[in-house]
Design a protein around this motif. Structure first.
Motif, PDB file in Angstrom:
ATOM      1  N   ASP A  22      -5.415   1.954   1.467  1.00  8.14           N
ATOM      2  CA  ASP A  22      -6.061   0.715   1.907  1.00  8.14           C
ATOM      3  C   ASP A  22      -6.468  -0.203   0.754  1.00  8.14           C
ATOM      4  O   ASP A  22      -7.088  -1.231   0.983  1.00  8.14           O
ATOM      5  CB  ASP A  22      -7.254   0.993   2.827  1.00  8.14           C
ATOM      6  CG  ASP A  22      -8.243   1.989   2.266  1.00  8.14           C
ATOM      7  OD1 ASP A  22      -9.105   2.436   3.029  1.00  8.14           O
ATOM      8  OD2 ASP A  22      -8.158   2.315   1.077  1.00  8.14           O
ATOM      9  N   THR A  23      -6.138   0.148  -0.466  1.00 13.25           N
ATOM     10  CA  THR A  23      -6.263  -0.796  -1.580  1.00 13.25           C
ATOM     11  C   THR A  23      -4.975  -0.749  -2.390  1.00 13.25           C
ATOM     12  O   THR A  23      -4.673   0.266  -3.025  1.00 13.25           O
ATOM     13  CB  THR A  23      -7.446  -0.441  -2.519  1.00 13.25           C
ATOM     14  OG1 THR A  23      -7.291   0.879  -3.005  1.00 13.25           O
ATOM     15  CG2 THR A  23      -8.764  -0.575  -1.793  1.00 13.25           C
ATOM     16  N   ASN A  80      -9.624   1.274   9.003  1.00 12.33           N
ATOM     17  CA  ASN A  80     -10.663   0.888   8.051  1.00 12.33           C
ATOM     18  C   ASN A  80     -11.508  -0.269   8.571  1.00 12.33           C
ATOM     19  O   ASN A  80     -11.241  -0.844   9.635  1.00 12.33           O
ATOM     20  CB  ASN A  80     -10.060   0.571   6.682  1.00 12.33           C
ATOM     21  CG  ASN A  80      -9.109  -0.609   6.711  1.00 12.33           C
ATOM     22  OD1 ASN A  80      -9.128  -1.426   7.621  1.00 12.33           O
ATOM     23  ND2 ASN A  80      -8.271  -0.701   5.690  1.00 12.33           N
ATOM     24  N   GLN A 103      -8.879  -4.755  -2.768  1.00  9.52           N
ATOM     25  CA  GLN A 103      -9.026  -4.587  -1.330  1.00  9.52           C
ATOM     26  C   GLN A 103      -8.030  -5.435  -0.544  1.00  9.52           C
ATOM     27  O   GLN A 103      -7.821  -6.612  -0.823  1.00  9.52           O
ATOM     28  CB  GLN A 103     -10.444  -4.953  -0.891  1.00  9.52           C
ATOM     29  CG  GLN A 103     -10.683  -4.742   0.599  1.00  9.52           C
ATOM     30  CD  GLN A 103     -12.072  -5.141   1.039  1.00  9.52           C
ATOM     31  OE1 GLN A 103     -12.875  -5.620   0.234  1.00  9.52           O
ATOM     32  NE2 GLN A 103     -12.372  -4.958   2.312  1.00  9.52           N
ATOM     33  N   ASN A 141      -6.180  -6.806   5.722  1.00  8.51           N
ATOM     34  CA  ASN A 141      -5.283  -6.474   6.826  1.00  8.51           C
ATOM     35  C   ASN A 141      -3.857  -6.708   6.337  1.00  8.51           C
ATOM     36  O   ASN A 141      -3.657  -7.285   5.257  1.00  8.51           O
ATOM     37  CB  ASN A 141      -5.597  -7.314   8.068  1.00  8.51           C
ATOM     38  CG  ASN A 141      -5.602  -8.805   7.768  1.00  8.51           C
ATOM     39  OD1 ASN A 141      -4.609  -9.359   7.332  1.00  8.51           O
ATOM     40  ND2 ASN A 141      -6.756  -9.460   7.976  1.00  8.51           N
ATOM     41  N   THR A 172      -8.550   8.101   6.702  1.00  5.71           N
ATOM     42  CA  THR A 172      -7.124   8.256   6.458  1.00  5.71           C
ATOM     43  C   THR A 172      -6.658   9.654   6.826  1.00  5.71           C
ATOM     44  O   THR A 172      -7.352  10.642   6.596  1.00  5.71           O
ATOM     45  CB  THR A 172      -6.792   7.987   4.970  1.00  5.71           C
ATOM     46  OG1 THR A 172      -7.345   6.720   4.598  1.00  5.71           O
ATOM     47  CG2 THR A 172      -5.286   7.961   4.743  1.00  5.71           C
ATOM     48  N   SER A 229     -12.937   3.509   5.054  1.00 10.48           N
ATOM     49  CA  SER A 229     -11.675   3.817   5.732  1.00 10.48           C
ATOM     50  C   SER A 229     -11.657   5.281   6.147  1.00 10.48           C
ATOM     51  O   SER A 229     -12.397   6.109   5.603  1.00 10.48           O
ATOM     52  CB  SER A 229     -10.475   3.516   4.832  1.00 10.48           C
ATOM     53  OG  SER A 229     -10.452   4.402   3.725  1.00 10.48           O
ATOM     54  N   VAL A 240       0.840  -1.191   0.000  1.00 13.97           N
ATOM     55  CA  VAL A 240       0.000   0.000   0.000  1.00 13.97           C
ATOM     56  C   VAL A 240       0.876   1.242   0.000  1.00 13.97           C
ATOM     57  O   VAL A 240       2.075   1.182   0.263  1.00 13.97           O
ATOM     58  CB  VAL A 240      -0.947   0.007   1.213  1.00 13.97           C
ATOM     59  CG1 VAL A 240      -1.905  -1.137   1.142  1.00 13.97           C
ATOM     60  CG2 VAL A 240      -0.151  -0.043   2.513  1.00 13.97           C
TER      61      VAL A 240
END
Length: 470
Positions: free
Chosen positions: A90-91, A401, A178, A181, A381, A379, A76
């Protein structure tokens, strides 16, 4: 990636009317036309800079891959990634810059687990989103899709689920996959490994057409883009023919030509007088000031957050509103359509004071049952208010998120409080919910992927950020 948070608005002086020309009461002079051309062209120039950095400048620090070659980000985004403002962390991303002059490209996607969100956003040099592949748009089954340039005319070949046609000869595909974690990254990489790209001729097992001619790409950086945006626009227009749906722009192109701004020709042209050069710079300056002022006040304000729920980022969606397109690009280049994602964003607390980690600690609390309504995920950020980049911190946490919910501490009543501050909370339960802030101004972006109707209708609103001084 790329920071979208816009809603519909009117910008004084930005010439937001139809593409047929200037506002009725505006003088048809060089400064006014240069202003309109800057508003029209700024998104394209910004996208060209990104394309130059990622696909052309092989010696640059932000180079990803040459044209028609997919580049998968293994991780990421972090504070080390500075080519893009307000990046999504987060993707993990995959980027593809497409040269569609010789023939279409075929983009194949694998079967993706139904619980994992992914999307492929297709964007032309106009910064129009002309198509989507992915969970919301086409589902998670394996399939192949073709992306064609403006002059390609044929039915979908066998094995191609759909043909997406770009109005420009160069375009980009931005893949988002996606990540549940940090331990899920290898699964994301497996999905990314299933994304493939090849020319249509290779897909069909046919002979390849003659390659398109080489291009002498002009160097670009922040300073040169600021100094001569219209010169870059003139260069780019040769790859954006005013044909097909873009034919509606022909009167606008003729107006630009009246000050010497023509596709593929140097601008300003030789022989431009000092007075005309001054008028051009006046128009460029006015356009930038208007866009900057508009960004400060755009969006529907909900509990201090600017929320957009009405952007359809294609030609029909903008409907000739070049001012809106410019504001979207400057505020968030490569913005998703709101059907794909909604981005509440704020740099103020519930009392309307600027967020500043050197002056206060903050909290944001989601009441029971009032987490962001998403068919995919959400999410929150943190971004540095000065650089617009992610914030370095000792725990390498740039966001909180939905997949992190099992790790977070809920309050006794079932609500969820996030602690937004520069120093770690001393209470371990609070530290689990810590979103580190810089020692200075910052802003917070919320991302709601595949938003539910409650978000799009405005029935759900993000809670305000509460200051806690001392």
């Amino acid at each position: 990636m790329y920071k979208p948070f816009i809603t519909g608005f009117a910008i004084a002086g930005l010439l937001l009317g139809p593409v047929s020309g200037l506002a009725a009461d505006e003088p048809n002079d060089t400064a006014a036309i240069a202003e309109q051309a800057t508003v029209y062209g700024l998104p394209m120039v910004d996208l060209y800079k990104l394309m130059y950095d990622q696909a052309i400048d092989t010696d640059g620090s932000q180079f990803k891959a040459p044209f028609n070659t997919l580049h998968n980000e293994s991780n990421v985004f972090t504070p080390a990634d500075t080519s893009i403002v307000t990046p999504n962390s987060d993707t993990p991303y995959s980027e593809l810059w497409m040269d569609l002059r010789a023939e279409p490209l075929v983009l194949c996607v694998p079967a993706v687990d139904k619980d994992r969100y992914y999307s492929v956003m297709l964007t032309s040099l106009y910064t129009f989103n002309f198509g989507y592949i992915g969970s919301r748009a086409t589902g998670n089954d394996a399939a192949c899709y073709a992306v064609a340039g403006p002059d390609w005319k044929a039915d979908a070949p066998k094995g191609i689920a759909k043909v997406f046609q770009s109005e420009t000869e160069f375009a980009t595909a931005l893949y988002r996959t996606q990540l549940f974690n940090p331990g899920d990254i290898d699964n994301v990489r497996k999905v990314q490994a299933g994304y493939t790209v090849e020319p249509l001729s290779a897909f069909l097992g046919e002979a390849a057409p003659a390659p398109a001619p080489a291009i002498d790409w002009p160097e670009i950086d922040d300073q040169s883009a600021k100094e001569n945006p219209l010169g870059y626009l003139a260069f780019l227009l040769q790859f954006a023919p005013a044909t097909g749906p873009a034919a509606v722009e022909q009167p606008l192109r003729e107006k630009f030509a009246s000050i010497g701004l023509e596709a593929g020709k140097p601008f300003p042209p030789a022989g431009t007088s000092d007075a005309e050069l001054a008028a051009i710079q006046q128009g460029v300056k006015a356009a930038r000031a208007d866009i900057a002022n508009a960004i400060k006040s755009m969006g529907k304000i909900e509990n201090g957050w600017s929320v957009s729920t009405g952007i359809q980022g294609n030609r029909d969606g903008y409907a000739g509103n070049w001012g809106l397109r410019a504001a979207v690009a400057v505020a968030g280049l490569l913005a998703n359509d709101t059907a794909e994602a909604v981005y509440p964003i704020t740099n103020i607390d519930i009392d309307h004071n600027r967020l500043d980690g050197s002056k206060s600690d903050y909290t944001i609390t989601f009441k029971p049952g009032e987490l962001p309504p998403a068919s995919a995920f959400w999410s929150v950020t943190m971004y540095d208010g000065k650089t617009q980049h992610l914030v370095p911190n000792p725990i390498d946490r740039y966001l909180i998120n939905a997949p992190m919910l099992p790790e977070l501490t809920k309050n006794a009543d079932g609500s969820l409080t996030l602690y937004i501050q520069k120093d770690a909370p001393t209470d371990p339960a609070k530290k689990a919910n810590w979103l580190p802030a810089p020692d200075g101004p910052f802003y917070v972006a919320m991302r709601i992927y595949w938003p539910k109707q409650a978000v799009l209708d405005g029935d759900w609103q993000p809670p305000g950020i509460v200051p806690h001084k001392g």
